[in-house]
Scaffold this motif. Structure first.
Motif, short mmCIF file in Angstrom:
data_model
loop_
_atom_site.label_atom_id
_atom_site.label_comp_id
_atom_site.label_asym_id
_atom_site.label_seq_id
_atom_site.Cartn_x
_atom_site.Cartn_y
_atom_site.Cartn_z
N ILE A 131 -6.49 -3.14 0.72
CA ILE A 131 -6.89 -1.87 0.28
C ILE A 131 -8.19 -1.52 0.64
CG2 ILE A 131 -7.43 -0.77 -1.87
CD1 ILE A 131 -5.72 -2.80 -3.38
N HIS A 132 -9.20 -2.57 0.96
CA HIS A 132 -10.68 -2.04 1.28
C HIS A 132 -10.72 -1.36 2.82
CE1 HIS A 132 -14.98 -2.85 1.67
NE2 HIS A 132 -14.73 -2.91 3.02
N GLU A 133 -9.94 -1.96 3.50
CA GLU A 133 -9.92 -1.49 5.00
C GLU A 133 -9.30 -0.36 5.31
OE1 GLU A 133 -11.97 -2.96 7.11
OE2 GLU A 133 -12.55 -4.65 6.04
N ASP A 167 -4.32 -13.25 3.26
CA ASP A 167 -3.36 -13.17 2.40
C ASP A 167 -4.20 -12.51 1.15
OD1 ASP A 167 -5.00 -15.42 1.58
OD2 ASP A 167 -3.49 -16.51 0.76
N ASN A 168 -5.17 -11.94 1.32
CA ASN A 168 -5.92 -11.05 0.30
C ASN A 168 -5.87 -9.74 0.36
OD1 ASN A 168 -7.95 -10.13 -1.51
ND2 ASN A 168 -9.35 -11.10 -0.49
N PHE A 169 -4.80 -9.47 -0.67
CA PHE A 169 -4.57 -7.95 -0.81
C PHE A 169 -5.59 -7.24 -1.05
CE2 PHE A 169 -2.27 -4.52 -3.61
CZ PHE A 169 -1.82 -3.92 -2.49
N LEU A 206 0.82 -1.22 0.08
CA LEU A 206 0.10 -0.05 -0.01
C LEU A 206 1.02 1.31 -0.06
CD1 LEU A 206 -2.46 -0.78 2.73
CD2 LEU A 206 -3.04 -0.98 0.33
N PRO A 207 0.51 2.37 -0.67
CA PRO A 207 1.15 3.57 -0.66
C PRO A 207 1.50 4.07 0.66
CG PRO A 207 -0.46 3.73 -2.38
CD PRO A 207 -0.91 2.36 -1.64
N VAL A 208 2.76 4.74 0.94
CA VAL A 208 2.88 5.06 2.49
C VAL A 208 1.90 6.16 2.97
CG1 VAL A 208 4.63 6.68 1.79
CG2 VAL A 208 4.66 5.45 4.12
N LYS A 209 1.39 6.94 1.95
CA LYS A 209 0.51 8.18 2.43
C LYS A 209 -0.76 7.49 2.49
CE LYS A 209 2.19 9.82 -1.49
NZ LYS A 209 2.52 10.74 -2.65
N SER A 210 -1.09 6.46 2.27
CA SER A 210 -2.40 5.54 2.66
C SER A 210 -2.35 4.83 4.09
CB SER A 210 -2.87 4.45 1.80
OG SER A 210 -3.39 5.24 0.37
N ARG A 211 -1.03 4.36 4.19
CA ARG A 211 -0.71 3.55 5.31
C ARG A 211 -0.59 4.43 6.64
NH1 ARG A 211 4.57 1.37 4.42
NH2 ARG A 211 4.54 1.71 2.20
N ASN A 224 -14.51 1.30 -3.78
CA ASN A 224 -13.97 2.20 -5.00
C ASN A 224 -12.42 2.38 -4.77
OD1 ASN A 224 -15.95 3.26 -7.16
ND2 ASN A 224 -17.17 2.80 -5.38
N HIS A 225 -12.28 2.24 -3.51
CA HIS A 225 -10.61 2.14 -3.32
C HIS A 225 -9.95 1.20 -4.08
CE1 HIS A 225 -11.24 5.20 -0.08
NE2 HIS A 225 -10.10 5.46 -0.09
N ILE A 226 -10.38 -0.01 -4.07
CA ILE A 226 -9.85 -0.98 -5.11
C ILE A 226 -9.89 -0.81 -6.44
CG2 ILE A 226 -10.00 -3.45 -5.87
CD1 ILE A 226 -11.53 -4.07 -2.96
N ILE A 227 -10.97 -0.23 -6.81
CA ILE A 227 -11.15 0.17 -8.33
C ILE A 227 -10.19 1.61 -8.68
CG2 ILE A 227 -12.73 1.23 -10.27
CD1 ILE A 227 -13.19 -1.68 -9.10
#
Length: 238
Positions: free
Chosen positions: A77-79, A71-73, A31-36, A129-132
């Motif tokens: 993203i969703h959470e 193990d589901n990427f 995940l991008p660090v700016k999201s993390r 929509n974050h996944i998309i």
């Protein structure tokens, strides 16, 4: 834990979860660090008896993942999408994108949603929509090259993309973290537990988990997707 940020993330890991800790480091680190930056703690737990298979939720910007979803990427993203939305990452005043007029207007312009789960409510719709948009923002050709039904949901993921760009390209890898949500303080074992839990080893100094100097502190927000995501329903779309 990652070179893009001087402050590590805390992972609470149950070794009976069924997956190695390296899996968590790998997937969360993608995940991008700016999201993390908007995620405080990752908790990895084994599937509980009677629990729905593949369960995860976000509470107070802590992500909790059980069993087969570890193990589901897309779950990460969703959470993280919940942590960004409900943590106020897309507004100047900390308000939620999923409750904004801007988002609802975009939703009402479209003929469909991402999938059946996005119909649960707008909180889950934004998270899906974050996944998309993660795909659209990072893969050449974008989501339109993957699915010819993209026009039916375009206003929703385009609105999220506009918001994430304004917030500093939060869904795009690269750069260094400039802000972090503070870690929870370390809670020591009670003295009566020490010999049993630590196998009679000496307990060392309590680690310093404060964020590094120079990083902006993100104000923690109290929420629990197990509660708020059950209160509201999106209007029906196919």
């Amino acid at each position: 834990m990652y070179t893009q940020c001087p402050t590590p993330w805390i992972v609470c890991y149950n070794n009976k979860s069924g997956y190695p800790l390296s899996t968590v480091f790998d997937l969360f680190g993608r995940l991008p660090v700016k999201s993390r930056a908007y995620v405080r703690t990752i908790m990895i737990l084994p599937q509980e008896t009677g629990q729905a298979k593949g369960y995860a939720y976000t509470a107070n910007q802590d992500i909790v993942i059980y069993g087969d979803e570890i193990d589901n990427f897309m779950i990460y993203i969703h959470e993280t999408g919940h942590a960004l939305d409900l943590g106020g990452a897309y507004s100047d005043d900390g308000s939620w994108l999923s409750s904004s007029d801007d988002w609802l207007n975009s939703y009402n312009q479209d003929k469909a949603v991402v999938d059946g789960y996005a119909l649960t409510n707008q909180f889950e719709n934004v998270a899906q929509n974050h996944i998309i948009d993660s795909y659209d923002a990072n893969v050449p050709g974008g989501f339109g090259m993957l699915n010819n039904g993209w026009r039916k949901i375009y206003h929703q993921y385009a609105t999220l993309d506009r918001k994430q760009k304004k917030a500093g390209d939060r869904l795009v890898p690269g750069g260094q973290c400039s802000k972090r949500i503070p870690n929870d303080d370390i809670i020591p074992f009670p003295s009566s537990w020490t010999s049993r839990v630590m196998n009679k080893r000496a307990v060392g100094e309590k680690p310093n988990v404060d964020i590094a100097p120079g990083l902006e502190r993100i104000a923690p927000v109290e929420f629990d997707t197990r509660e708020i995501c059950g209160r509201y329903k999106a209007s029906h779309k196919h």
